[in-house]
Design a protein around this motif. Sequence first.
Motif, PDB file in Angstrom:
ATOM      1  N   HIS A 132       0.839  -1.206   0.000  1.00 34.64           N
ATOM      2  CA  HIS A 132       0.000   0.000   0.000  1.00 34.64           C
ATOM      3  C   HIS A 132       0.873   1.255   0.000  1.00 34.64           C
ATOM      4  O   HIS A 132       0.581   2.223  -0.713  1.00 34.64           O
ATOM      5  CB  HIS A 132      -0.921  -0.005   1.218  1.00 34.64           C
ATOM      6  CG  HIS A 132      -2.173  -0.791   1.021  1.00 34.64           C
ATOM      7  ND1 HIS A 132      -3.387  -0.219   0.716  1.00 34.64           N
ATOM      8  CD2 HIS A 132      -2.401  -2.126   1.063  1.00 34.64           C
ATOM      9  CE1 HIS A 132      -4.311  -1.149   0.606  1.00 34.64           C
ATOM     10  NE2 HIS A 132      -3.745  -2.332   0.809  1.00 34.64           N
ATOM     11  N   VAL A 133       1.925   1.248   0.825  1.00 33.62           N
ATOM     12  CA  VAL A 133       2.825   2.406   0.877  1.00 33.62           C
ATOM     13  C   VAL A 133       3.428   2.681  -0.494  1.00 33.62           C
ATOM     14  O   VAL A 133       3.400   3.822  -1.000  1.00 33.62           O
ATOM     15  CB  VAL A 133       3.938   2.162   1.931  1.00 33.62           C
ATOM     16  CG1 VAL A 133       5.097   3.125   1.731  1.00 33.62           C
ATOM     17  CG2 VAL A 133       3.375   2.311   3.342  1.00 33.62           C
ATOM     18  N   TYR A 134       3.972   1.647  -1.114  1.00 30.37           N
ATOM     19  CA  TYR A 134       4.635   1.844  -2.401  1.00 30.37           C
ATOM     20  C   TYR A 134       3.633   2.218  -3.497  1.00 30.37           C
ATOM     21  O   TYR A 134       3.870   3.137  -4.285  1.00 30.37           O
ATOM     22  CB  TYR A 134       5.401   0.589  -2.805  1.00 30.37           C
ATOM     23  CG  TYR A 134       6.239   0.791  -4.046  1.00 30.37           C
ATOM     24  CD1 TYR A 134       7.425   1.509  -3.983  1.00 30.37           C
ATOM     25  CD2 TYR A 134       5.825   0.302  -5.285  1.00 30.37           C
ATOM     26  CE1 TYR A 134       8.189   1.725  -5.120  1.00 30.37           C
ATOM     27  CE2 TYR A 134       6.580   0.514  -6.424  1.00 30.37           C
ATOM     28  CZ  TYR A 134       7.758   1.228  -6.338  1.00 30.37           C
ATOM     29  OH  TYR A 134       8.504   1.456  -7.477  1.00 30.37           O
ATOM     30  N   ARG A 135       2.504   1.527  -3.530  1.00 27.01           N
ATOM     31  CA  ARG A 135       1.503   1.804  -4.573  1.00 27.01           C
ATOM     32  C   ARG A 135       0.960   3.221  -4.456  1.00 27.01           C
ATOM     33  O   ARG A 135       0.802   3.923  -5.462  1.00 27.01           O
ATOM     34  CB  ARG A 135       0.366   0.789  -4.469  1.00 27.01           C
ATOM     35  CG  ARG A 135      -0.633   0.861  -5.618  1.00 27.01           C
ATOM     36  CD  ARG A 135      -1.776  -0.110  -5.413  1.00 27.01           C
ATOM     37  NE  ARG A 135      -2.598  -0.216  -6.607  1.00 27.01           N
ATOM     38  CZ  ARG A 135      -3.895  -0.469  -6.576  1.00 27.01           C
ATOM     39  NH1 ARG A 135      -4.500  -0.637  -5.417  1.00 27.01           N
ATOM     40  NH2 ARG A 135      -4.588  -0.571  -7.691  1.00 27.01           N
ATOM     41  N   ASP A 136       0.642   3.657  -3.230  1.00 22.69           N
ATOM     42  CA  ASP A 136       0.114   5.011  -3.047  1.00 22.69           C
ATOM     43  C   ASP A 136       1.128   6.065  -3.480  1.00 22.69           C
ATOM     44  O   ASP A 136       0.765   7.096  -4.056  1.00 22.69           O
ATOM     45  CB  ASP A 136      -0.277   5.228  -1.588  1.00 22.69           C
ATOM     46  CG  ASP A 136      -1.502   4.422  -1.187  1.00 22.69           C
ATOM     47  OD1 ASP A 136      -2.159   3.854  -2.065  1.00 22.69           O
ATOM     48  OD2 ASP A 136      -1.782   4.346   0.034  1.00 22.69           O
ATOM     49  N   ALA A 137       2.406   5.803  -3.204  1.00 19.00           N
ATOM     50  CA  ALA A 137       3.450   6.742  -3.624  1.00 19.00           C
ATOM     51  C   ALA A 137       3.552   6.799  -5.136  1.00 19.00           C
ATOM     52  O   ALA A 137       3.653   7.887  -5.737  1.00 19.00           O
ATOM     53  CB  ALA A 137       4.790   6.345  -3.005  1.00 19.00           C
ATOM     54  N   MET A 138       3.528   5.636  -5.780  1.00 20.60           N
ATOM     55  CA  MET A 138       3.673   5.584  -7.239  1.00 20.60           C
ATOM     56  C   MET A 138       2.466   6.189  -7.956  1.00 20.60           C
ATOM     57  O   MET A 138       2.606   6.792  -9.025  1.00 20.60           O
ATOM     58  CB  MET A 138       3.875   4.138  -7.692  1.00 20.60           C
ATOM     59  CG  MET A 138       5.197   3.505  -7.270  1.00 20.60           C
ATOM     60  SD  MET A 138       6.656   4.460  -7.791  1.00 20.60           S
ATOM     61  CE  MET A 138       7.034   5.332  -6.286  1.00 20.60           C
ATOM     62  N   ARG A 139       1.293   6.023  -7.381  1.00 19.54           N
ATOM     63  CA  ARG A 139       0.078   6.552  -8.010  1.00 19.54           C
ATOM     64  C   ARG A 139      -0.145   8.028  -7.712  1.00 19.54           C
ATOM     65  O   ARG A 139      -1.064   8.652  -8.245  1.00 19.54           O
ATOM     66  CB  ARG A 139      -1.136   5.748  -7.544  1.00 19.54           C
ATOM     67  CG  ARG A 139      -1.179   4.344  -8.112  1.00 19.54           C
ATOM     68  CD  ARG A 139      -2.225   3.457  -7.467  1.00 19.54           C
ATOM     69  NE  ARG A 139      -3.516   4.113  -7.276  1.00 19.54           N
ATOM     70  CZ  ARG A 139      -4.648   3.451  -7.049  1.00 19.54           C
ATOM     71  NH1 ARG A 139      -4.640   2.134  -6.986  1.00 19.54           N
ATOM     72  NH2 ARG A 139      -5.772   4.096  -6.875  1.00 19.54           N
TER      73      ARG A 139
END
Length: 229
Positions: A132-139
């Motif tokens: 979730h941390v990585y996906r939210d940052a990338m999006r």
Amino acid sequence: MSKTTIYIDGYNLYYSRLQGTPYKWLDVVTLFRDQILAVQDPEAVVTAVKYFTAPVKANFARHGEASEHAQEQYHRALRAKYPSMVGVIRGFHIFRPTSLPSHVEGQPPSKADRARVWMIKEKLTDVNIALHVYRDAMRGDAQQLVICSNDSDLEPALQFVRQDAPEVKIGLVMPLREGAKGQGMISNKRLTAQASWVRHYVRDEELAQSQLPTHVQTKKKPASKPNHW
């Protein structure tokens, strides 16, 4: 203003900070948004709080079915009070028998002296937080990620965010007591090395001022604070 998402390791928060206190009926939005971030980063705008946990199993809980009910009431209360902000993301527990060295005071572990025990392990929480941390940052869903955990398993995810989205701020709130360092409990240096800022403890008075109402209205019957909490 910085659009901020908060990620809470519920297991880590409970066992490292809330266990043994009268503050388990915790309003996590009030604590992180109004107590901690209001001081740490007054420009932060909290748009989401993600609470990661796993369902309690009555057979292994101190209060049996009452523990299951307490957790259910707590999650209902959070979702009802903050329906568009708080999300509860669940993993699960695994239970299996295993053998471990017996503990003998003053002696090192010995393979020759083992005891059969139940292994209880929470699954998916760490990987769910990391993804979730990585996906939210990338999006681009958040300009600031605030993680409440002291678990070094999250280090690779924070490293990747720093490398792939260097414009995103990373905040850490350690679920530790004030003065915990003197008791041998310290902030994980592998995590703090990746952070833009770190809060090393949560004060009792902050927890006390961040409690949910005893009864939280839901679409059905109210979610009520458990008696043993």
